[in-house]
Write an enzyme that holds these catalytic residues in place. Sequence first.
Site, PDB file in Angstrom:
ATOM      1  N   HIS A 101       0.988  -1.202  -0.083  1.00  0.00           N
ATOM      2  CA  HIS A 101       0.113  -0.072  -0.009  1.00  0.00           C
ATOM      3  C   HIS A 101       1.067   1.215  -0.160  1.00  0.00           C
ATOM      4  CE1 HIS A 101      -3.442   2.317   0.962  1.00  0.00           C
ATOM      5  NE2 HIS A 101      -2.828   3.433   1.743  1.00  0.00           N
TER       6      HIS A 101
ATOM      7  N   ASP B 123     -14.583   3.407   8.480  1.00  0.00           N
ATOM      8  CA  ASP B 123     -13.562   4.302   7.887  1.00  0.00           C
ATOM      9  C   ASP B 123     -13.939   5.397   6.699  1.00  0.00           C
ATOM     10  OD1 ASP B 123     -10.821   5.348   7.299  1.00  0.00           O
ATOM     11  OD2 ASP B 123     -11.174   3.911   5.401  1.00  0.00           O
TER      12      ASP B 123
ATOM     13  N   ARG C  73     -13.528  13.735   7.914  1.00  0.00           N
ATOM     14  CA  ARG C  73     -12.278  14.343   8.355  1.00  0.00           C
ATOM     15  C   ARG C  73     -11.913  15.261   7.265  1.00  0.00           C
ATOM     16  NH1 ARG C  73      -8.825   9.467   8.382  1.00  0.00           N
ATOM     17  NH2 ARG C  73      -6.976  10.755   8.358  1.00  0.00           N
TER      18      ARG C  73
ATOM     19  N   SER D 249      -6.855   4.380   9.666  1.00  0.00           N
ATOM     20  CA  SER D 249      -7.648   4.326   8.272  1.00  0.00           C
ATOM     21  C   SER D 249      -6.954   3.396   7.389  1.00  0.00           C
ATOM     22  CB  SER D 249      -7.816   5.912   7.845  1.00  0.00           C
ATOM     23  OG  SER D 249      -8.276   5.868   6.514  1.00  0.00           O
TER      24      SER D 249
END
Length: 433
Positions: free
Chosen positions: A82, A161, A168, A183
Amino acid sequence: MRMVDIIEKKKEGLELSGEEINFAVQGYVSGEIPDYQMSALLMAVYFRGMSRRETADLTMAYVNSGDRADLSKIRGIKVDKHSSGGVGDKISLIVIPLMAVLGVPVAKMSGRGLGHTGGTIDKLESIPGFKTELSPAAFIGNVNRYKMAIVSQSANLTPGDKKTYALRDVTATVDSIPLIASSIMSKKIASGADALVLDVKVGSGAFMKTLDEARQLAETMVQIGKDTGIKTVAVITNMDQPLGHQVGNFNEVQEAVEVLKGKGAEDEVAVALSIASHMAVLGGAFDTFEAAHAKLRKILDSGAALDKFAEFIEIQGGDASFIKSGEAVRKAKHDIAVKSDSEGYVTAIMAELIGKGAMLLGAGRKKKEDSIDYSAGITILKKIGDKVEKGDTLCILHTNLDDWTGAEQTVKSAYTVDRNAPEKIKYIYDVVR
Ligand code: URA
C-alpha cells in the site's frame, strides 16, 4: 454509554476504552451518532492523540464495521502493498507481475484516485477491456492459478472508515497520525492480506511533509500490524517530485511497461525493487532483502515480468497487444510543452501541484462522481538536478480539453529553477519493521 462523555474524556486527554471506541464507530455507521458529535471526537483525537492500544482498537472497530474478505482458500502467504498516496506512483503495476514470477500470491483490492493522487484501479482500467469487478470465487481462483488478481474495493469494506474519512476531509482532521494509520491499516486488514509492505511517502506530494512525521506514521502502522497479526514492513520513500516521468493513467501504464522491460527511470526502479524485495521476503520466497533484490533485478532485465504483466492484463479481460505494438491506444488530442523561463538547475517540483495539474487536464477527479480521461496526463522531462536552458521544455501536458491555461499555470508553478545545483536526492530514506 453516551457519546458526549466519550468526547469529554478524549478532550481531557484520557485514554478511551475499546468499548467506547466501538460504541462511537458503530453508532456513527448506523446513523445514531450525528456528524457533529463525531466531528468533535475527531478534533479531540487530533489534538490529544491516541495511545498504541487505542489506535489498534480504532483500526479493528473500522474492520469490524463491515465485511472482511475471506481469502483463506488462497494457498501461500498473501502479500499486499500500500502506498500512502503519491503522484506518478505506478509501483503496484510493477510489483504484481514481479511477485507472480516468484510465485508469491498477490490478491489486491485497490481504490480509485481522488484529488491530486491517482488510483491503481483507474490506471488498469485505462487498458482497453481490463475488468476490475470480479466475483470472490473468480478472484480467489485467479490468485491460486496465476498468483495475481486485482479487484476494485468492495462497497462494504470498512464503512466506518469510509464515512469517517469523508467527515475528516471537511473538518480539517485528515492529518492526524493515529487517524491516518488506523484508516489505512483497517482497509488492508479487511482485504485479507497476511503480510503487508507499506510505501510511506514523504515530501511535497505526500500527506507527510517531513521525515519525522513519515517515520511516526510508519512506526504507528507497523505497530498496528504487530498488534493485529499482520506482518508489516514500512519503507519511507521520497515524494518531493513525481515518481518516474509519467503522470496520468494510460501513460503510467506505458511507463510501467518500460520498467518491466528493464528500462525504467532510476527513482521508479529503486522504489519498485525495494518494495518488491520486502514483499518477496515476507512472502517466504527469500531469506534476505539482498537476495530478493538481486533476483528481482535479474527478472526485470530478463523480460519475464513483462510477459507476466501481459498475462495479467489478459486474465482480467484486457487487450495487451499495445505492449508488443507500442501503440498509444489512448492518445490525447493536444500535447502542450511547458517551457522554462530561466536557466539553471531544477531544484524542486511540487508533486502535489503536478498531480493537481494532471487532474485539471482531465486525468483525475475533483469529486468522487467525476469521470476521468485515461489519455490525459503529464510527461515530466526535467527532474530535480537536471540542468535547463531558458526555453527548454520542462514537461508536456496531454489533454483532450481545449482550455488548458489553469493546468499550465499550476504545472509551471510546481517547478523551481535555480542557479545552483541541488544536492542529489535520496529515493529511499528508511525502513521500519
Ligand atoms: N489514506 C487513507 O486511506 N486514509 C487516510 O486517512 C489518509 C490516506
